[in-house]
Enzyme design. Structure first.
Site, PDB file in Angstrom:
ATOM      1  N   TYR A   1      32.105  32.107   1.088  1.00 14.67           N
ATOM      2  CA  TYR A   1      30.819  32.749   1.389  1.00 14.67           C
ATOM      3  C   TYR A   1      30.070  32.053   2.540  1.00 14.67           C
ATOM      4  CZ  TYR A   1      25.810  33.473   0.298  1.00 14.67           C
ATOM      5  OH  TYR A   1      24.469  33.694   0.361  1.00 14.67           O
TER       6      TYR A   1
ATOM      7  N   ASP B   1      42.256  27.711   5.058  1.00 14.47           N
ATOM      8  CA  ASP B   1      41.771  27.958   3.695  1.00 14.47           C
ATOM      9  C   ASP B   1      42.977  28.180   2.782  1.00 14.47           C
ATOM     10  OD1 ASP B   1      38.673  29.213   2.824  1.00 14.47           O
ATOM     11  OD2 ASP B   1      40.331  29.292   1.374  1.00 14.47           O
ATOM     12  N   ASN B   2      42.839  27.776   1.528  1.00 11.27           N
ATOM     13  CA  ASN B   2      43.940  28.041   0.584  1.00 11.27           C
ATOM     14  C   ASN B   2      43.680  29.314  -0.232  1.00 11.27           C
ATOM     15  OD1 ASN B   2      42.029  27.337  -1.301  1.00 11.27           O
ATOM     16  ND2 ASN B   2      43.125  25.568  -2.123  1.00 11.27           N
TER      17      ASN B   2
ATOM     18  N   ASP C   1      46.418  23.983   2.275  1.00  9.54           N
ATOM     19  CA  ASP C   1      45.599  23.280   1.291  1.00  9.54           C
ATOM     20  C   ASP C   1      45.271  21.891   1.818  1.00  9.54           C
ATOM     21  OD1 ASP C   1      44.839  21.825  -1.149  1.00  9.54           O
ATOM     22  OD2 ASP C   1      45.493  23.660  -2.135  1.00  9.54           O
TER      23      ASP C   1
ATOM     24  N   PHE D   1      34.932  22.283  -4.444  1.00  7.87           N
ATOM     25  CA  PHE D   1      34.466  22.991  -5.641  1.00  7.87           C
ATOM     26  C   PHE D   1      32.983  22.676  -5.805  1.00  7.87           C
ATOM     27  CE2 PHE D   1      39.047  22.384  -7.015  1.00  7.87           C
ATOM     28  CZ  PHE D   1      39.392  23.698  -6.738  1.00  7.87           C
TER      29      PHE D   1
ATOM     30  N   SER E   1      25.029  18.692  -0.199  1.00  9.31           N
ATOM     31  CA  SER E   1      24.218  19.448  -1.158  1.00  9.31           C
ATOM     32  C   SER E   1      22.975  18.679  -1.580  1.00  9.31           C
ATOM     33  CB  SER E   1      25.083  19.693  -2.397  1.00  9.31           C
ATOM     34  OG  SER E   1      24.293  20.171  -3.464  1.00  9.31           O
TER      35      SER E   1
ATOM     36  N   TYR F   1      29.676  16.726  -9.587  1.00  7.44           N
ATOM     37  CA  TYR F   1      29.779  17.463  -8.324  1.00  7.44           C
ATOM     38  C   TYR F   1      28.890  16.792  -7.252  1.00  7.44           C
ATOM     39  CZ  TYR F   1      28.103  20.823  -4.923  1.00  7.44           C
ATOM     40  OH  TYR F   1      27.693  21.404  -3.755  1.00  7.44           O
TER      41      TYR F   1
ATOM     42  N   LYS G   1      29.849  14.727  -3.514  1.00  5.96           N
ATOM     43  CA  LYS G   1      29.268  14.937  -2.176  1.00  5.96           C
ATOM     44  C   LYS G   1      28.700  13.626  -1.623  1.00  5.96           C
ATOM     45  CE  LYS G   1      30.025  19.318  -1.620  1.00  5.96           C
ATOM     46  NZ  LYS G   1      30.594  20.009  -0.484  1.00  5.96           N
TER      47      LYS G   1
ATOM     48  N   ARG H   1      13.256  27.166  -7.156  1.00  2.83           N
ATOM     49  CA  ARG H   1      14.235  26.619  -6.216  1.00  2.83           C
ATOM     50  C   ARG H   1      13.884  27.016  -4.793  1.00  2.83           C
ATOM     51  NH1 ARG H   1      15.092  24.479 -10.127  1.00  2.83           N
ATOM     52  NH2 ARG H   1      17.005  24.037 -11.256  1.00  2.83           N
TER      53      ARG H   1
ATOM     54  N   ARG I   1      19.057  25.393 -19.277  1.00  2.00           N
ATOM     55  CA  ARG I   1      20.414  24.931 -19.005  1.00  2.00           C
ATOM     56  C   ARG I   1      20.362  23.417 -18.786  1.00  2.00           C
ATOM     57  NH1 ARG I   1      23.371  27.572 -13.829  1.00  2.00           N
ATOM     58  NH2 ARG I   1      21.759  26.378 -12.773  1.00  2.00           N
TER      59      ARG I   1
END
Ligand code: UD1
Length: 323
Positions: free
Chosen positions: A11, A32-33, A52, A76, A117, A141, A145, A221, A282
């Site tokens: 995206y 890209d894989n 990959d 990911f 991120s 995650y 980063k 956000r 969450r």
């Protein structure tokens, strides 16, 4: 400029490819894989390579093709999943990045742009969050980063690779010219979930908590339009081509939107009811995240132009309405 977008069929990568293609005289490649991205997202005019980042042979083969800039978007990004399957994140995100960095230094690619991120900051200690805010990721995650940023600092010192680490806040929206229509598979982020509920692909939206200390009680956000993010990559590549310096910048709109504001705008734009139900909070979700983007403006001359609520929701519904 000769730019290779690794993970460019996703995206953000595909929108970034569009922005580089709009820059006259730029050679754009995508490696890209297709594990989460899709060949259908690759814009016309790009060179496409399937491979990959964990397969050094295919990676090095493509890195040897004369690029001066690499944009690394092959990671990911599901924070929740990273807490259950950390090894998936360490292998792909950390080992994969080291493979790319090693390849860049072997093939003399000096400019490296990282898709980082806001997750590197963790629970905000003050708002808006600037680049000097402490980095204490609350999920694995976010840690991956931060760790990649650490490796970049060393490769800068030891191998002369200059990097731009772009710390995205909440990426949202679609190309306003309608050139990118690929949907994310199994989305967990708010806006795609709202859109799937509007399109009838999901029965309802769960609003994760309505008792946060925010004006309407739901999470706030900083949503940044993906075309604004894409533009920042181009400006970062131009910066690296000109200056012999690395940089780390936040990319956000400096304004906050709540879950209910997003939901209500989506109802208005789609003219669908969009059933919603209040659900428990969450885990690990802070009440409010807002970026300070003054530094990006100062060093890159970058400013968000498409990140208002109407443009974000209308451009996204324009793609999801055909679901
Ligand atoms: C999440 C990740 C972040 C990652 C980013 C990019 C977490 C804690 N954070 O950001 O590390 O960089 O995605 O993909 O996972 N919401 C609902 N219902 C839903 C989905 C979301 O109410 O079905 C709410 C959330 O509670 C939050 C807001 O919507 O207040 C935005 O959530 P989301 O789109 O998942 O993004 P983040 O959690 O901010």
């Amino acid at each position: 400029m000769q730019v290779l977008l690794i993970g460019g069929a996703g995206y953000i990568g595909a929108h970034t490819a569009l922005a580089f293609l709009d820059l006259p005289g730029t050679r754009v490649g995508i490696f890209d894989n297709f594990s989460t991205g899709s060949p259908d997202n690759i814009p016309e005019g790009c060179e496409a390579f399937e491979g990959d980042i964990l397969n050094e042979k295919s990676l090095h083969e493509v890195l040897s093709m004369g690029w001066d800039t690499v944009v690394h978007l092959a990671a990911f990004k599901a924070a929740g999943e990273s807490m259950e399957s950390p090894e998936k994140y360490s292998i792909n995100n950390i080992n994969g990045s080291i493979n790319i960095l090693t390849g860049c230094s072997k093939h003399c690619i000096r400019n490296f742009i990282l898709s980082s991120s806001a997750a590197v900051y963790g629970e905000p200690q003050y708002l808006p969050i600037d680049e000097n805010h402490p980095t204490m990721p609350e999920n694995y995650y976010g840690y991956t980063k931060l760790s990649i940023e650490g490796h970049l600092k060393w490769y800068d010192m030891l191998k002369g690779i200059r990097y731009a680490s772009l710390r995205y806040f909440n990426a949202a929206g679609y190309d306003v010219q309608g050139r990118m229509r690929g949907l994310e598979r199994n989305p967990a982020n708010l806006i795609p979930v709202v859109m799937e509920a509007a399109a009838g692909k999901r029965s309802e939206l769960s609003v994760f908590g309505d008792d946060y200390p925010t004006p309407d009680g739901t999470g706030v956000r900083d949503y940044i339009h993906v075309t604004d993010l894409a533009d920042a990559h181009v400006k970062a590549a131009q910066y690296l081509a000109k200056e012999d310096k690395s940089l780390t910048v936040n990319l956000g709109s400096e304004s906050g939107l709540s879950v209910l504001e997003i939901l209500n705008k989506a109802r208005e734009v789609s003219r669908k009811e969009i059933p919603a139900r209040i659900a428990p909070r969450r885990n690990g979700d802070p009440a409010k995240l807002i970026a300070s983007s003054g530094y990006a403006k100062q060093v890159l001359g970058w400013q968000a132009a498409f990140s208002d609520l109407d443009t974000i929701i209308a451009s996204t519904w324009n793609v999801y309405k055909d679901l």
